[in-house]
Design an enzyme around this catalytic site. Structure first.
Site, PDB file in Angstrom:
ATOM      1  N   GLY A 193       0.825  -1.194   0.000  1.00 14.48           N
ATOM      2  CA  GLY A 193       0.000   0.000   0.000  1.00 14.48           C
ATOM      3  C   GLY A 193       0.862   1.249   0.000  1.00 14.48           C
ATOM      4  O   GLY A 193       2.025   1.223   0.420  1.00 14.48           O
ATOM      5  N   CYS A 194       0.286   2.357  -0.462  1.00 12.88           N
ATOM      6  CA  CYS A 194       1.063   3.598  -0.568  1.00 12.88           C
ATOM      7  C   CYS A 194       1.378   4.188   0.800  1.00 12.88           C
ATOM      8  O   CYS A 194       2.541   4.463   1.114  1.00 12.88           O
ATOM      9  CB  CYS A 194       0.330   4.607  -1.449  1.00 12.88           C
ATOM     10  SG  CYS A 194      -1.383   4.917  -0.988  1.00 12.88           S
ATOM     11  N   TYR A 195       0.355   4.395   1.632  1.00 13.39           N
ATOM     12  CA  TYR A 195       0.622   4.889   2.975  1.00 13.39           C
ATOM     13  C   TYR A 195       1.559   3.946   3.745  1.00 13.39           C
ATOM     14  O   TYR A 195       2.519   4.407   4.388  1.00 13.39           O
ATOM     15  CB  TYR A 195      -0.676   5.047   3.763  1.00 13.39           C
ATOM     16  CG  TYR A 195      -1.514   6.260   3.457  1.00 13.39           C
ATOM     17  CD1 TYR A 195      -0.984   7.547   3.528  1.00 13.39           C
ATOM     18  CD2 TYR A 195      -2.858   6.129   3.126  1.00 13.39           C
ATOM     19  CE1 TYR A 195      -1.774   8.663   3.274  1.00 13.39           C
ATOM     20  CE2 TYR A 195      -3.657   7.237   2.872  1.00 13.39           C
ATOM     21  CZ  TYR A 195      -3.106   8.503   2.949  1.00 13.39           C
ATOM     22  OH  TYR A 195      -3.895   9.611   2.710  1.00 13.39           O
TER      23      TYR A 195
END
Length: 340
Positions: A150-152
């Site tokens: 995931g990006c976060y």
């Protein structure tokens, strides 16, 4: 070597970024791109910025044909729907990099609690390599399926995991405050991401309920050796792309500049040979990494805590760039190819 790539679900922002990056990759080519509602159109009709750069017609997914004609599939579908498609692709015999959260977590119970769906392929949960080459390159190299991060979580795991593993921070009291550009919400029409709703405004969302919170805890725990407790709060900011995470930790020993020096040295020791992690002296900003696969990290003392700052491009190191990096590792070529 020429790696043939299939892009499954090509109409979103991550699909656009994959196609853009592959158009300049010296050892990989986009051979098949799929979409349901836009099948029959060229990819440039859906993504005009690709005109003159990528000449391919979108088609409906045929797993057998994808496996016969391509070496790897990048699956850019939503959770739940992605797992079902990924299972079909793996059964057809092609290696897969999955952009969804369907295979990232260690626990099936955690996945079904947070994502509110029954997993279509539960046997692979907890048995799929997480796509951070900075920690799992050996496993990625031989994997049939890689769970793209995931990006976060990427922006938080990279600063936190080495410190947890080295025992430099109290892992039961970690605060992650993250700001993301609007592209992180995807390309589909939503009221909260309309221009008039986001322009000249910044807002927190999913406070205490965002699905990337357990992903951060899971991976920092896996790498660091003990399960952390993380308060994660995401914010939407009026920019197209980028993530800045401000992370508050309590050092176990020492404080002030001594703690900052120990943390910085730990990062340099961990990431000295990693091409995309830059430990910097300045304060990172999203503009410093926009359009790149790099992460910039820095630390500052603040009272009895240390503030960790991490900047990435959510569509690059937070998604499509990471997938290209994982593909490079899977096929034994330089991680940086197509990403510089």
């Amino acid at each position: 070597m020429s790696i043939s790539v299939a892009l499954i679900g090509a109409t979103g922002y991550t699909g656009l970024e994959v196609a853009r990056l592959l158009s300049a990759h010296p050892e990989a080519d986009l051979k098949i791109a799929t979409a349901r509602s836009d099948a029959g159109q060229t990819i440039a009709a859906v993504h005009p910025s690709l005109a003159g750069r990528v000449d391919i017609t979108l088609e409906e997914l045929d797993p057998a044909r994808v496996a016969a004609e391509c070496d790897v599939a990048m699956c850019c579908l939503p959770h739940g729907a992605s797992a079902e498609t990924v299972q079909q692709l793996c059964a057809a015999g092609i290696r897969v990099i999955d952009f969804s959260a369907d295979f990232r977590l260690s626990s099936l119970e955690t996945y079904e609690t947070w994502y509110k769906v029954k997993h279509p392929w539960p046997e692979r949960v907890g048995k799929t390599v997480y796509g951070l080459p900075e920690f799992f390159a050996d496993e990625i190299a031989t994997a049939d399926l890689v769970a793209n991060p995931g990006c976060y979580p990427t922006s938080a795991i990279l600063p936190l995991a080495p410190l947890a593993k080295a025992g430099l921070i109290e892992t039961d009291d970690v605060i992650v405050d993250s700001k993301s550009g609007v592209s992180g919400a995807g390309r589909s029409l939503k009221l909260g991401t309309l221009y008039c709703e986001t322009n000249e405004s910044i807002a927190a969302y999913s406070v205490g309920t965002h699905r990337h919170g357990p992903e951060i805890e899971d991976l920092v725990g896996r790498i660091g050796g003990s399960q952390p407790q993380v308060i994660f709060t995401p914010h939407l900011t009026p920019m197209s792309r980028g993530i800045l995470s401000t992370i508050y930790v309590r050092p176990k020993a020492g404080s002030g500049e001594d703690a900052v020096k120990a943390i910085t040295q730990c990062w340099r020791d961990c990431y000295g040979e990693q091409p995309f992690v830059n430990v910097v002296d300045h304060l990172p900003a999203t503009a410093h990494v926009a359009g790149t696969n790099y992460v910039q990290m820095s630390a500052r003392a603040s009272g009895n805590r240390v503030v960790l700052l991490s900047a990435i491009d959510n569509l690059a190191k937070g998604a499509s760039g990471a997938a290209i990096q994982n593909m490079n590792v899977m096929f034994g070529i330089d991680q940086q190819l197509g990403l510089n």
